[in-house]
Design a protein around this motif. Structure first.
Motif, mmCIF file in Angstrom:
data_model
loop_
_atom_site.group_PDB
_atom_site.id
_atom_site.type_symbol
_atom_site.label_atom_id
_atom_site.label_comp_id
_atom_site.label_asym_id
_atom_site.label_seq_id
_atom_site.Cartn_x
_atom_site.Cartn_y
_atom_site.Cartn_z
ATOM 1 N N VAL A 64 25.429 38.970 15.953
ATOM 2 C CA VAL A 64 24.284 38.851 16.856
ATOM 3 C C VAL A 64 23.156 39.797 16.454
ATOM 4 C CG1 VAL A 64 25.734 38.112 18.771
ATOM 5 C CG2 VAL A 64 25.304 40.536 18.455
ATOM 6 N N SER A 65 23.247 40.434 15.300
ATOM 7 C CA SER A 65 22.225 41.368 14.867
ATOM 8 C C SER A 65 21.025 40.612 14.297
ATOM 9 C CB SER A 65 22.796 42.324 13.810
ATOM 10 O OG SER A 65 23.203 41.581 12.682
ATOM 11 N N ASP A 66 19.956 41.369 14.008
ATOM 12 C CA ASP A 66 18.754 40.755 13.445
ATOM 13 C C ASP A 66 18.999 40.219 12.040
ATOM 14 O OD1 ASP A 66 17.360 41.354 15.738
ATOM 15 O OD2 ASP A 66 16.623 43.280 14.992
ATOM 16 N N LYS A 67 19.870 40.881 11.299
ATOM 17 C CA LYS A 67 20.172 40.412 9.950
ATOM 18 C C LYS A 67 20.876 39.064 9.969
ATOM 19 C CE LYS A 67 22.487 41.750 5.675
ATOM 20 N NZ LYS A 67 23.438 42.682 5.022
ATOM 21 N N ALA A 68 21.491 38.727 11.113
ATOM 22 C CA ALA A 68 22.221 37.455 11.194
ATOM 23 C C ALA A 68 21.287 36.271 10.982
ATOM 24 C CB ALA A 68 22.919 37.348 12.546
ATOM 25 N N ARG A 69 20.020 36.378 11.389
ATOM 26 C CA ARG A 69 19.080 35.275 11.184
ATOM 27 C C ARG A 69 18.828 35.061 9.684
ATOM 28 N NH1 ARG A 69 16.741 38.297 15.357
ATOM 29 N NH2 ARG A 69 16.861 37.287 17.389
ATOM 30 N N ARG A 70 18.702 36.150 8.942
ATOM 31 C CA ARG A 70 18.521 36.007 7.492
ATOM 32 C C ARG A 70 19.768 35.419 6.850
ATOM 33 N NH1 ARG A 70 19.830 39.172 3.091
ATOM 34 N NH2 ARG A 70 18.500 38.872 1.260
ATOM 35 N N VAL A 71 20.938 35.839 7.299
ATOM 36 C CA VAL A 71 22.181 35.278 6.758
ATOM 37 C C VAL A 71 22.254 33.786 7.047
ATOM 38 C CG1 VAL A 71 24.701 35.349 6.920
ATOM 39 C CG2 VAL A 71 23.396 37.477 6.886
ATOM 40 N N SER A 98 29.795 30.116 8.195
ATOM 41 C CA SER A 98 28.959 30.486 9.335
ATOM 42 C C SER A 98 28.576 31.952 9.231
ATOM 43 C CB SER A 98 29.709 30.238 10.650
ATOM 44 O OG SER A 98 30.843 31.090 10.731
ATOM 45 N N VAL A 99 27.662 32.377 10.103
ATOM 46 C CA VAL A 99 27.247 33.778 10.134
ATOM 47 C C VAL A 99 28.424 34.668 10.507
ATOM 48 C CG1 VAL A 99 25.700 35.429 11.247
ATOM 49 C CG2 VAL A 99 24.879 33.147 10.690
ATOM 50 N N ARG A 100 29.176 34.241 11.490
ATOM 51 C CA ARG A 100 30.349 35.023 11.898
ATOM 52 C C ARG A 100 31.374 35.077 10.773
ATOM 53 N NH1 ARG A 100 32.109 32.656 17.016
ATOM 54 N NH2 ARG A 100 30.179 33.599 17.752
ATOM 55 N N GLY A 101 31.542 33.970 10.068
ATOM 56 C CA GLY A 101 32.454 33.979 8.926
ATOM 57 C C GLY A 101 31.975 34.899 7.819
ATOM 58 N N PHE A 102 30.647 34.974 7.608
ATOM 59 C CA PHE A 102 30.091 35.884 6.604
ATOM 60 C C PHE A 102 30.433 37.324 6.933
ATOM 61 C CE2 PHE A 102 26.609 38.812 5.683
ATOM 62 C CZ PHE A 102 26.518 38.717 4.306
ATOM 63 N N TYR A 103 30.202 37.726 8.184
ATOM 64 C CA TYR A 103 30.489 39.106 8.570
ATOM 65 C C TYR A 103 31.986 39.390 8.581
ATOM 66 C CZ TYR A 103 25.661 40.157 9.679
ATOM 67 O OH TYR A 103 24.315 40.393 9.581
ATOM 68 N N ALA A 104 32.786 38.399 8.935
ATOM 69 C CA ALA A 104 34.234 38.590 8.889
ATOM 70 C C ALA A 104 34.697 38.819 7.454
ATOM 71 C CB ALA A 104 34.943 37.384 9.492
ATOM 72 N N ALA A 105 34.155 38.045 6.513
ATOM 73 C CA ALA A 105 34.510 38.238 5.108
ATOM 74 C C ALA A 105 34.041 39.602 4.613
ATOM 75 C CB ALA A 105 33.909 37.126 4.262
ATOM 76 N N ALA A 106 32.831 40.034 5.051
ATOM 77 C CA ALA A 106 32.316 41.334 4.625
ATOM 78 C C ALA A 106 33.194 42.473 5.140
ATOM 79 C CB ALA A 106 30.877 41.508 5.110
ATOM 80 N N VAL A 107 33.561 42.411 6.429
ATOM 81 C CA VAL A 107 34.409 43.466 7.002
ATOM 82 C C VAL A 107 35.791 43.438 6.373
ATOM 83 C CG1 VAL A 107 35.498 44.277 9.130
ATOM 84 C CG2 VAL A 107 33.121 43.504 9.159
#
Length: 309
Positions: A64-71, A98-107
């Motif tokens: 839900v961060s601002d960077k999520a829009r760019r992702v 998805s955006v959530r999947g991107f952050y999950a993979a990053a973490v």
């Protein structure tokens, strides 16, 4: 009989137990659904999914961060985004949709790389007799590398897809101009074009036609495709189509000019890539040549000094 009451220490103990159980559940249960939010591919799992559950739950807050829009824009431009209404992903071989999947993979990869870095740092500190604080430093550096890895892969995928689209535009636009010159409309020419296999440009034209068939508005379809890709040459091509369909006129000359522009741009990119490859190859050759020259010139002098000193 009097009602039994729990003491404050007993209640605190229960809360602590629930927190420990939740942490164990988050670490052990791979909460990665097989759908649009699938986060971690099978080949990136470690220990049967250990840690993937925690990574996916942490992604809920980060998405839900601002960077999520760019992702989200990058996912669309790379054609990785799996829209909720689509029955299948656009590319089933990508690591996240998805955006959530991107952050999950990053973490998840930050945890994985950080853990491996910590283990390597401990062995290095013990084996080389270094201070133990070297291990957390290596773990932190490796964790940062793991966290940035999905972003690097996504940006590379966007550049590659735009490069492929530029190549396809250089050859497909003259073909579309030839179809339109036979008397067919632009939309009929696009339908003929997407009927044959193609690359990213054909995929986006098929998307344009699907949206047009659903909304009967070419402007809405063109705006949707432009917002999905964020690629200036494609946006210019769609503006030309939209202008001809709304105001009339011949689109053949405009398509030929744009195709020529795409070919010139492609030639410049190939030239830049060739120069970059030549520069990359020149450096090892130059270093090797200098070493050989130093050995030939300084070698006899060093040998003479070693014999007579």
């Amino acid at each position: 009989p009097p009602r039994s009451t729990l003491s404050s220490s007993s209640a605190a103990s229960d809360v602590y137990k629930r927190q420990v159980l939740f942490l164990v559940y988050a670490l052990a249960v791979p909460a990665v659904p097989r759908g649009p939010n699938r986060a971690i591919p099978d080949h990136d799992r470690f220990g049967g999914g250990v840690g993937s559950g925690l990574a996916y739950r942490m992604a809920y807050r980060m998405a839900v961060s601002d960077k999520a829009r760019r992702v989200a824009r990058l996912l669309q431009a790379a054609n990785w985004f799996w829209a909720p209404g689509d029955p299948t992903p656009p590319n089933p071989h990508v690591p996240f949709y998805s955006v959530r999947g991107f952050y999950a993979a990053a973490v998840y990869q930050a945890m994985l790389f950080g853990g491996l870095g910590l283990i390597a740092g401990v062995f290095l500190a013990v084996g080389a007799d270094l201070p133990l604080f070297v291990a957390p430093g290596i773990a932190l550096a490796m964790g940062v590398v793991g966290y940035l890895r999905p972003s690097s892969r996504l940006e590379s995928a966007v550049k590659m897809r735009q490069y492929q689209m530029q190549i396809e535009m250089a050859f497909r636009l003259p073909e579309l101009a030839a179809i339109v010159s036979t008397g067919k409309s632009v939309l009929q020419g696009l339908r003929d074009m997407v009927a044959r296999p193609g690359g990213p440009l054909t995929t986006e034209m098929a998307r344009l036609l699907r949206i047009y068939d659903a909304t009967t508005s070419l402007e809405t379809a063109a705006q949707a495709v432009m917002a999905y890709n964020h690629f200036p040459p494609l946006s210019e091509f769609l503006r030309q189509i939209l202008m001809v369909e709304l105001r009339g006129g011949a689109i053949g000359p405009a398509l030929n000019v744009q195709a020529e522009t795409a070919q010139v741009t492609l030639q410049h990119k190939l030239l830049e890539q060739g120069i970059a490859n030549a520069s990359t190859m020149e450096m090892p050759v130059l270093v090797g040549s200098l070493l050989v020259m130093m050995a030939l010139v300084a070698g006899p002098a060093i040998w003479y000094l070693l014999l007579y000193l």
